[in-house]
Design a protein around this motif. Structure first.
Motif, short mmCIF file in Angstrom:
data_model
loop_
_atom_site.label_atom_id
_atom_site.label_comp_id
_atom_site.label_asym_id
_atom_site.label_seq_id
_atom_site.Cartn_x
_atom_site.Cartn_y
_atom_site.Cartn_z
N LEU A 142 -60.13 60.63 -15.44
CA LEU A 142 -58.81 60.80 -16.07
C LEU A 142 -57.68 60.61 -15.05
N LYS A 185 -53.81 59.93 -15.78
CA LYS A 185 -53.47 60.43 -17.12
C LYS A 185 -52.63 61.72 -17.01
N ALA A 216 -56.97 64.38 -13.94
CA ALA A 216 -55.73 64.34 -14.72
C ALA A 216 -54.60 65.08 -14.01
N ASP A 245 -50.35 61.21 -22.09
CA ASP A 245 -51.64 60.62 -22.49
C ASP A 245 -52.51 61.60 -23.27
N ILE A 246 -52.39 62.88 -22.93
CA ILE A 246 -53.32 63.87 -23.49
C ILE A 246 -52.55 65.11 -23.93
N GLY A 306 -53.31 57.54 -26.66
CA GLY A 306 -53.47 58.91 -26.20
C GLY A 306 -54.60 59.62 -26.91
N CYS A 346 -60.99 63.25 -24.27
CA CYS A 346 -59.73 62.74 -23.71
C CYS A 346 -59.94 61.47 -22.90
N SER A 347 -61.20 61.10 -22.67
CA SER A 347 -61.48 59.96 -21.78
C SER A 347 -61.82 58.72 -22.58
#
Ligand code: NAD
Length: 258
Positions: free
Chosen positions: A4, A7, A33, A89-90, A141, A235-236
């Motif tokens: 991540l 991100k 992240a 992104d997340i 996202g 999330c990936s």
């Protein structure tokens, strides 16, 4: 590989080191992240101090108050993200609330205000935060929320929160359908029962946990970090073809009939 790096991830719902959101934040950080953390502010600033100390090792680049009942705080959270990150992104939606008296006894006795509050905080907030995130997710996202089996089956004492979770799971599908063309994926993790501040308000939570330990295929409950791993996956890019789904992270309990 789960990566991540690069991100920007906003994580809501950390109250203490038992919070599921804390398990998620740790795994997102491990995967590289850049984190933004929100907390529920209180008048004396106790929550701010507690959460700030807890998350410090994860080096969040944003740390913001965000009570989802306060439109101005939501606006200011996403305005800060726009100014400081440029894109999001997340989004991890990991919060819920119902008053204790509505999480025990007869569901038919739920008050109007208790019903409205539970659905406003636990369900509508996903719609609201997703709507605010949408224009910032310019490169696609992933939005992840947390639900529980009590949203699809009647579980003793879960009551109004079950109704809230049913609405949350349906909101996941409508949001996934709307946001998919922008390559924004929306999924929920249905976690097995875990001892946290929020779950301690549910009547008989310890009995529920013991029951899962006896009956679930894996003969145990799950940990916050296991939920965090599933969230990192969702999330990936490893989950790039998955949206609108409810992923059970419950040691298999959901498949059992008896
Ligand atoms: P928790 O108490 O650690 O987290 C709940 C969070 O909600 C807290 O951080 C609290 O500050 C936040 N919150 C409450 N009202 C808010 C508001 N108005 N604005 C902003 N934040 C607010 O408990 P948890 O168990 O980690 O809960 C996280 C999520 O996981 C919830 O959606 C819960 O329903 C879900 N869940 C929990 C379990 C479990 O057994 N613990 C199982 C399945 C799903």
């Amino acid at each position: 590989m789960l990566n991540l790096t690069g991100k920007n991830a906003l994580v809501t719902g950390i109250a203490n080191n038992r919070s599921i959101a804390w398990g998620i934040a740790q795994q997102l950080h491990k995967a590289g992240a850049n984190l933004g953390i929100t907390y529920l502010p209180d008048e004396r600033g106790k929550m701010e101090k507690k959460v700030a100390e807890l998350v410090e090792p994860l080096n969040p680049s944003l740390f913001l108050p965000c009570n989802v009942q306060d439109e101005d705080q939501i606006k200011s959270t996403f305005e800060t993200i726009r100014e400081q990150w440029g894109k999001l992104d997340i989004l991890i939606h990991c919060l819920a609330f119902a008053s204790k008296e509505d999480l025990t006894g007869d569901f038919s006795q739920t008050s109007r205000s208790g019903f409205n509050t539970a659905l406003e905080i636990s369900t509508y907030s996903l719609v609201q935060l997703s709507g605010a995130a949408k224009p910032l997710m310019t490169e696609g996202g992933s939005i992840v929320t947390l639900t529980y089996l009590g949203g699809v089956r009647a579980i003793p004492n879960y009551n109004v929160m079950g109704v809230a979770k049913a609405g949350l799971e349906m909101s996941v599908r409508y949001l996934a359908s709307e946001l998919g063309p922008q390559n924004i994926r929306v999924n929920a993790i249905s976690a097995g029962p875990i001892r946290t501040l929020a779950s301690s308000a549910v009547g008989g939570i310890l009995d529920m946990i013991h029951h899962v330990e006896e009956v679930a295929p894996l003969r145990r409950t799950v940990t916050q970090l296991e939920v965090g791993n599933a969230a990192a996956f969702l999330c990936s890019d490893l989950s790039s073809g998955i949206t609108g789904q409810i992923l059970y992270v419950d040691a298999g309990y959901e498949i059992m009939g008896m």
